[in-house]
Design an enzyme around this catalytic site. Sequence first.
Site, mmCIF file in Angstrom:
data_model
loop_
_atom_site.group_PDB
_atom_site.id
_atom_site.type_symbol
_atom_site.label_atom_id
_atom_site.label_comp_id
_atom_site.label_asym_id
_atom_site.label_seq_id
_atom_site.Cartn_x
_atom_site.Cartn_y
_atom_site.Cartn_z
ATOM 1 N N CYS A 1 52.102 1.596 44.613
ATOM 2 C CA CYS A 1 51.133 0.526 44.866
ATOM 3 C C CYS A 1 51.037 0.154 45.936
ATOM 4 O O CYS A 1 51.595 0.736 47.400
ATOM 5 C CB CYS A 1 52.603 -0.071 44.138
ATOM 6 S SG CYS A 1 51.902 -2.468 43.942
ATOM 7 N N CYS B 1 55.283 -6.888 48.300
ATOM 8 C CA CYS B 1 56.244 -7.746 47.298
ATOM 9 C C CYS B 1 57.515 -7.811 47.652
ATOM 10 O O CYS B 1 58.093 -5.666 47.939
ATOM 11 C CB CYS B 1 55.829 -6.570 46.236
ATOM 12 S SG CYS B 1 56.847 -7.152 44.327
ATOM 13 N N GLN C 1 68.625 -5.229 28.101
ATOM 14 C CA GLN C 1 68.804 -4.375 29.083
ATOM 15 C C GLN C 1 67.348 -4.239 29.480
ATOM 16 O O GLN C 1 65.742 -4.214 28.445
ATOM 17 C CB GLN C 1 69.231 -3.149 28.531
ATOM 18 C CG GLN C 1 70.532 -3.263 28.577
ATOM 19 C CD GLN C 1 71.257 -3.311 29.531
ATOM 20 O OE1 GLN C 1 70.659 -3.154 30.677
ATOM 21 N NE2 GLN C 1 72.851 -3.800 29.645
ATOM 22 N N CYS D 1 76.655 -3.355 36.746
ATOM 23 C CA CYS D 1 75.478 -2.896 37.340
ATOM 24 C C CYS D 1 75.935 -3.264 39.072
ATOM 25 O O CYS D 1 74.192 -3.479 39.803
ATOM 26 C CB CYS D 1 74.608 -4.121 36.836
ATOM 27 S SG CYS D 1 75.338 -5.566 36.742
HETATM 28 N N1 SAH Z 1 75.920 -5.242 26.519
HETATM 29 C C1 SAH Z 1 75.086 -6.559 26.355
HETATM 30 C C2 SAH Z 1 75.042 -7.682 28.099
HETATM 31 C C3 SAH Z 1 74.734 -6.704 29.108
HETATM 32 S S1 SAH Z 1 74.442 -8.290 30.231
HETATM 33 C C4 SAH Z 1 73.393 -5.507 26.704
HETATM 34 O O1 SAH Z 1 73.903 -4.516 27.008
HETATM 35 O O2 SAH Z 1 72.650 -5.637 26.932
HETATM 36 C C5 SAH Z 1 75.682 -9.401 30.428
HETATM 37 C C6 SAH Z 1 76.046 -10.669 29.642
HETATM 38 O O3 SAH Z 1 77.616 -11.306 29.564
HETATM 39 C C7 SAH Z 1 74.888 -11.345 29.480
HETATM 40 O O4 SAH Z 1 74.461 -11.362 28.079
HETATM 41 C C8 SAH Z 1 75.979 -12.674 30.020
HETATM 42 O O5 SAH Z 1 75.319 -13.714 29.100
HETATM 43 C C9 SAH Z 1 77.067 -12.256 29.514
HETATM 44 N N2 SAH Z 1 78.201 -13.294 30.437
HETATM 45 C C10 SAH Z 1 77.402 -13.644 31.454
HETATM 46 N N3 SAH Z 1 79.749 -14.339 32.489
HETATM 47 C C11 SAH Z 1 80.575 -14.405 30.832
HETATM 48 C C12 SAH Z 1 82.027 -14.719 30.346
HETATM 49 N N4 SAH Z 1 82.621 -15.136 31.389
HETATM 50 N N5 SAH Z 1 81.684 -14.140 29.022
HETATM 51 C C13 SAH Z 1 80.760 -13.005 28.661
HETATM 52 N N6 SAH Z 1 79.950 -13.409 28.569
HETATM 53 C C14 SAH Z 1 79.647 -13.551 29.745
#
Ligand code: SAH
Length: 508
Positions: A73, A79, A307, A433
Amino acid sequence: MAPSKNETVTIRITDISQNGEGIGKTEGYTLFVKDAVPGDLAEVLVTKVGKTYGYGRLMHVAEASPHRAACRCPIAKACGGCQIQQIDYEYQLKLKEKKVINDLERIGGFTVLQISEAEDGTRTYKEAEESMDTAIPVLPVIGMEHPWRYRNKAQYPVGTDKMGNPIAGFYAGRTHSIIPCTDCLLGTEENRDILEKILDWMKKHHIRAYDETSGEGLIRHVLVRKGFATGEIIVCLIINGNRLPAQEALIQELTAIPGMKGITISKNTEKTNVIMKGPVRTIWGQDYIEDTIDGVRFRISPASFYQVNPMQTEKLYRTALEYAGLTGTEDVIDLYCGIGTISLFLARHAKHVTGVEIVPQAIEDARKNAALNGLTNVDFHVGKAEEVVPRLYREEGLHADVVVVDPPRKGCDEKLLQTMIQMTPDRIVYVSCDPATMSRDLKMLAASGYQIKKVQPVDQFCHTVHVESCVLLERVSNRKVDSYVKLNVKMADYYRIKDSAETENVEE
Ligand code: SAH
């Protein structure tokens, strides 16, 4: 001894920092150097000198590391998006594996199982033994074959160049000045068409970009989401106002792009760094896209988490499914379930899945997604996992054979982990993550009767420092648990590190 500011030093880069900067020493003093690669012999201009460490600017690579790669890039250096594009991809994966191992050792206090490597380079891993041995195997990172154009979501700030022309691009690292770029190599090829059509439309109709300093101008950001399996695209313009002038002309341009499903606007008239403030209004088509992962269909609204790397997500979810060890008779709980992606992935192989998520819109999507796939053995709850799960356990005797958690970067709440331990599921699948908060949480689970069988890192975010992991924990026998209960007393200590963790999701 610390060098002086503005001095030039030549140092060997030996490691990388959390943020992807190269790390090297001059006379025992540590310097962080952006764009330097482990293995480089680097000429560095010292720019900042602190008590124990300082920062330098890479002036010249006197001897290039064998791990150095040419950036594809043209704006990679300026960036803030890709922190490690200058490192070859194979070595990026090694560094990510090392980060996971380091955090497990340093924060989790674990010993990572020795990996045997044959002469031809093949490596042998074995699962943790059925003992309370704390040594845990970390498998090699699952990488991408073509680590480019993997992001299904893009957000471009819009501004004005010195000639007065509208531009879209990225903020230069840690600043708010926009470097023009309509074709990020991590994003889809359609992004360029979409942005150029929007910029042309702005020029033609004299529509001004938002100016952060004066608070004037209309167009602030352009958001694009694409379903990789379906080809469906939605665009959202974040605007400093209520409506778009020459709206029909824009609609006509954008609907010519194959896959366009919806054009939306969202008002944000505040002086803030938060991109989206208000509700989303559809000006053409619909306000969601659909996508499929391994045959499961998902509807995704603008406010819901999804994701960002669909190819790697499939590998991640397959790993989670394998680790869940489902035979069709299990009750499963999926915590932090978002739009129900993992829940539905597992529901096809389980007796029942209960999902919990804090964003109400995401749970609405999750319910629609269950119906879309004809899955009736799932139910979803809105709320904080650390409040909903203890309540359902206390009041309704919520039971689980398998618990899956996929928290944001800050990891799981201590109260939630305690309830999970009380619920005594046979297996816990921890998707993370952030290896640092994951290691903290695994330490608590390991001390409370769960053995970590294996850790599988997955590269969801190529060319950035981030790494995702999927961990399998299994409950050991009651007798063994008893002997470990005393360790629980020390749990409060582990939570002291929690406060430094960030709260948002990696991709946001
Ligand atoms: N398992 C899903 C989302 C993972 S990301 C996937 O793979 O797509 C983490 C998620 O946790 C997000 O959707 C966020 O809104 C939620 N989150 C954040 N804090 C939370 C809490 N205290 N209790 C429940 N969900 C929560």
